[in-house]
Design a protein around this motif. Structure first.
Motif, mmCIF file in Angstrom:
data_model
loop_
_atom_site.group_PDB
_atom_site.id
_atom_site.type_symbol
_atom_site.label_atom_id
_atom_site.label_comp_id
_atom_site.label_asym_id
_atom_site.label_seq_id
_atom_site.Cartn_x
_atom_site.Cartn_y
_atom_site.Cartn_z
ATOM 1 N N LEU A 1 -30.435 -3.746 -14.451
ATOM 2 C CA LEU A 1 -29.884 -4.304 -15.992
ATOM 3 C C LEU A 1 -29.203 -4.434 -16.675
ATOM 4 O O LEU A 1 -28.326 -2.715 -16.530
ATOM 5 C CB LEU A 1 -31.200 -3.386 -16.601
ATOM 6 N N SER A 2 -28.611 -5.338 -16.791
ATOM 7 C CA SER A 2 -27.350 -5.332 -17.519
ATOM 8 C C SER A 2 -27.801 -5.846 -18.841
ATOM 9 O O SER A 2 -28.353 -7.546 -18.779
ATOM 10 C CB SER A 2 -26.489 -5.974 -16.792
ATOM 11 N N VAL A 3 -27.843 -5.359 -20.242
ATOM 12 C CA VAL A 3 -28.412 -5.867 -21.381
ATOM 13 C C VAL A 3 -27.853 -7.438 -22.086
ATOM 14 O O VAL A 3 -28.429 -7.649 -22.381
ATOM 15 C CB VAL A 3 -28.104 -4.986 -22.771
ATOM 16 N N GLN A 4 -26.517 -7.027 -22.002
ATOM 17 C CA GLN A 4 -25.436 -8.729 -21.786
ATOM 18 C C GLN A 4 -24.995 -9.665 -21.335
ATOM 19 O O GLN A 4 -24.962 -9.560 -20.282
ATOM 20 C CB GLN A 4 -23.947 -7.212 -23.097
ATOM 21 N N LYS A 5 -25.521 -10.259 -22.128
ATOM 22 C CA LYS A 5 -25.005 -11.652 -21.236
ATOM 23 C C LYS A 5 -23.169 -10.804 -20.709
ATOM 24 O O LYS A 5 -22.573 -10.692 -22.168
ATOM 25 C CB LYS A 5 -25.548 -12.558 -21.732
ATOM 26 N N GLY A 6 -22.538 -12.002 -19.983
ATOM 27 C CA GLY A 6 -21.517 -11.572 -19.418
ATOM 28 C C GLY A 6 -21.071 -10.170 -19.349
ATOM 29 O O GLY A 6 -19.522 -10.579 -18.870
ATOM 30 N N THR A 7 -21.943 -9.542 -18.240
ATOM 31 C CA THR A 7 -21.803 -8.282 -18.596
ATOM 32 C C THR A 7 -21.318 -8.849 -16.445
ATOM 33 O O THR A 7 -21.687 -9.320 -15.624
ATOM 34 C CB THR A 7 -22.611 -7.182 -17.665
ATOM 35 N N LEU A 8 -20.279 -8.370 -16.423
ATOM 36 C CA LEU A 8 -19.339 -7.770 -14.921
ATOM 37 C C LEU A 8 -19.841 -6.991 -14.201
ATOM 38 O O LEU A 8 -19.760 -5.282 -15.052
ATOM 39 C CB LEU A 8 -18.100 -8.511 -14.847
ATOM 40 N N ARG A 9 -20.480 -7.074 -12.895
ATOM 41 C CA ARG A 9 -20.296 -5.135 -12.114
ATOM 42 C C ARG A 9 -20.065 -6.280 -10.912
ATOM 43 O O ARG A 9 -20.130 -7.158 -10.000
ATOM 44 C CB ARG A 9 -21.602 -5.391 -11.942
ATOM 45 N N PRO B 1 -15.589 -12.506 -18.498
ATOM 46 C CA PRO B 1 -16.871 -11.546 -18.634
ATOM 47 C C PRO B 1 -16.390 -10.375 -20.155
ATOM 48 O O PRO B 1 -15.627 -11.458 -20.444
ATOM 49 C CB PRO B 1 -15.994 -10.886 -18.102
ATOM 50 N N ALA B 2 -17.370 -10.392 -20.472
ATOM 51 C CA ALA B 2 -17.888 -10.103 -21.980
ATOM 52 C C ALA B 2 -17.442 -8.601 -21.508
ATOM 53 O O ALA B 2 -17.483 -7.583 -23.047
ATOM 54 C CB ALA B 2 -19.085 -10.578 -23.206
ATOM 55 N N GLU B 3 -18.400 -8.146 -21.018
ATOM 56 C CA GLU B 3 -17.974 -6.328 -20.389
ATOM 57 C C GLU B 3 -18.278 -5.958 -19.029
ATOM 58 O O GLU B 3 -18.675 -6.681 -18.084
ATOM 59 C CB GLU B 3 -19.635 -6.266 -21.060
ATOM 60 N N VAL B 4 -17.263 -5.037 -19.223
ATOM 61 C CA VAL B 4 -16.391 -4.610 -18.006
ATOM 62 C C VAL B 4 -16.407 -3.313 -17.495
ATOM 63 O O VAL B 4 -15.538 -3.139 -18.403
ATOM 64 C CB VAL B 4 -15.384 -5.635 -16.830
ATOM 65 N N SER B 5 -17.204 -2.546 -16.913
ATOM 66 C CA SER B 5 -17.117 -1.034 -16.522
ATOM 67 C C SER B 5 -15.769 -0.140 -16.882
ATOM 68 O O SER B 5 -14.542 -1.384 -16.482
ATOM 69 C CB SER B 5 -17.627 -0.119 -15.922
ATOM 70 N N GLN B 6 -15.005 0.597 -17.614
ATOM 71 C CA GLN B 6 -13.795 1.071 -17.331
ATOM 72 C C GLN B 6 -13.660 1.213 -15.620
ATOM 73 O O GLN B 6 -12.478 0.631 -15.030
ATOM 74 C CB GLN B 6 -13.356 2.429 -17.622
ATOM 75 N N LYS B 7 -14.330 1.386 -14.503
ATOM 76 C CA LYS B 7 -14.174 2.185 -13.280
ATOM 77 C C LYS B 7 -13.561 0.488 -12.921
ATOM 78 O O LYS B 7 -12.562 0.606 -12.216
ATOM 79 C CB LYS B 7 -15.665 1.476 -13.215
ATOM 80 N N ASP B 8 -14.816 -1.052 -13.481
ATOM 81 C CA ASP B 8 -14.647 -1.646 -12.570
ATOM 82 C C ASP B 8 -12.706 -2.504 -13.433
ATOM 83 O O ASP B 8 -12.591 -3.227 -11.993
ATOM 84 C CB ASP B 8 -15.171 -2.691 -12.769
ATOM 85 N N ARG B 9 -12.648 -2.152 -14.240
ATOM 86 C CA ARG B 9 -11.117 -2.597 -14.588
ATOM 87 C C ARG B 9 -9.773 -2.001 -14.192
ATOM 88 O O ARG B 9 -9.321 -2.066 -14.296
ATOM 89 C CB ARG B 9 -11.411 -2.164 -15.941
ATOM 90 N N HIS C 1 -18.979 -6.971 -3.165
ATOM 91 C CA HIS C 1 -20.442 -7.240 -3.891
ATOM 92 C C HIS C 1 -20.107 -7.320 -5.787
ATOM 93 O O HIS C 1 -19.400 -5.915 -5.374
ATOM 94 C CB HIS C 1 -21.829 -7.557 -3.448
ATOM 95 N N GLY C 2 -20.666 -8.297 -6.466
ATOM 96 C CA GLY C 2 -20.362 -8.335 -7.647
ATOM 97 C C GLY C 2 -20.853 -9.687 -8.366
ATOM 98 O O GLY C 2 -21.430 -10.311 -7.052
ATOM 99 N N PHE C 3 -21.201 -9.596 -9.262
ATOM 100 C CA PHE C 3 -22.090 -10.355 -10.348
ATOM 101 C C PHE C 3 -21.786 -10.563 -11.445
ATOM 102 O O PHE C 3 -21.340 -9.434 -11.716
ATOM 103 C CB PHE C 3 -23.167 -10.110 -10.053
ATOM 104 N N LEU C 4 -21.655 -11.413 -12.134
ATOM 105 C CA LEU C 4 -21.977 -11.713 -13.610
ATOM 106 C C LEU C 4 -22.927 -12.150 -13.936
ATOM 107 O O LEU C 4 -23.583 -13.061 -13.627
ATOM 108 C CB LEU C 4 -20.252 -12.267 -13.956
ATOM 109 N N THR C 5 -23.469 -11.872 -15.242
ATOM 110 C CA THR C 5 -24.655 -11.697 -16.012
ATOM 111 C C THR C 5 -24.501 -13.167 -16.506
ATOM 112 O O THR C 5 -23.541 -13.572 -17.258
ATOM 113 C CB THR C 5 -25.338 -10.917 -16.805
#
Length: 188
Positions: free
Chosen positions: A51-59, A161-169, A119-123
């Motif tokens: 679940l990604s709460v924020q629009k623009g979350t990149l995983r 992207p508006a939100e990217v985890s430290q790990k993914d950056r 694999h990845g996605f942007l909400t």
């Protein structure tokens, strides 16, 4: 189930074959026999949700090395996302190519991500939930990733992207040795 080829070798978009009437519809989301007939993995070991709460979350962009390389079948069950598969298999005709498609709760399309592909996605909406069928257990020591903005691949996201985890950056620039490309040989 309706299977559509993509520019990435072995990756597929899977659409539901709906049977319906004025009440709604019925459709298979997974069928071992149909998957096997397509030459796709048909044994699922795990089912995960995100679940990604924020629009623009990149995983992403995530994958696992052999022997824990995994197939993912991804479906968006709430909201919408732009789903990307990136081919990291050195013997694949689509090595270093990517493909993206919108998956949404409305279109019910699924992405089949072959072993050896990141694999990845942007909400695209708030409160977006993805559902994954996976054929291998998570192995943290074999997890790898490539940056979503690595110029080597040139993935074109539909929005910044508006939100990217430290790990993914923090994934390093693509380096075939560190990223275990040789371990992905033969997964095509």
């Amino acid at each position: 189930m309706v299977f559509r080829e993509t520019p990435v070798a072995g990756a597929r978009l899977i659409d539901l074959e709906k049977r319906g009437d004025d009440r709604g519809f019925f459709a298979r989301v997974f069928c071992r026999k149909e998957m096997a007939n397509q030459g796709l993995v048909s044994d699922i070991l795990q089912i995960n949700t995100s679940l990604s709460v924020q629009k623009g979350t990149l995983r992403g962009m995530h994958y696992q090395l052999a022997p824990s390389a995994e197939v993912k079948i991804v479906r968006c069950i709430r909201g919408a996302l732009f789903d990307v598969v990136l081919d990291l298999r050195p013997d694949s005709p689509s090595f270093c190519r990517w493909f993206g498609a919108e998956l949404s709760a409305e279109n019910r399309t699924m992405m089949y991500v072959p072993k050896g592909c990141a694999h990845g996605f942007l909400t695209l909406e708030e409160n977006t939930e993805a559902f994954y069928l996976v054929d291998s257990a998570y192995a943290p020591d074999l997890e790898r990733g490539v940056r979503y903005d690595d110029l080597q691949f040139g993935i074109v996201w539909p929005a910044a992207p508006a939100e990217v985890s430290q790990k993914d950056r923090s994934w390093p620039d693509f380096d075939p040795a560190w990223h275990g490309v040789e371990q992905l040989r033969g997964l095509t």
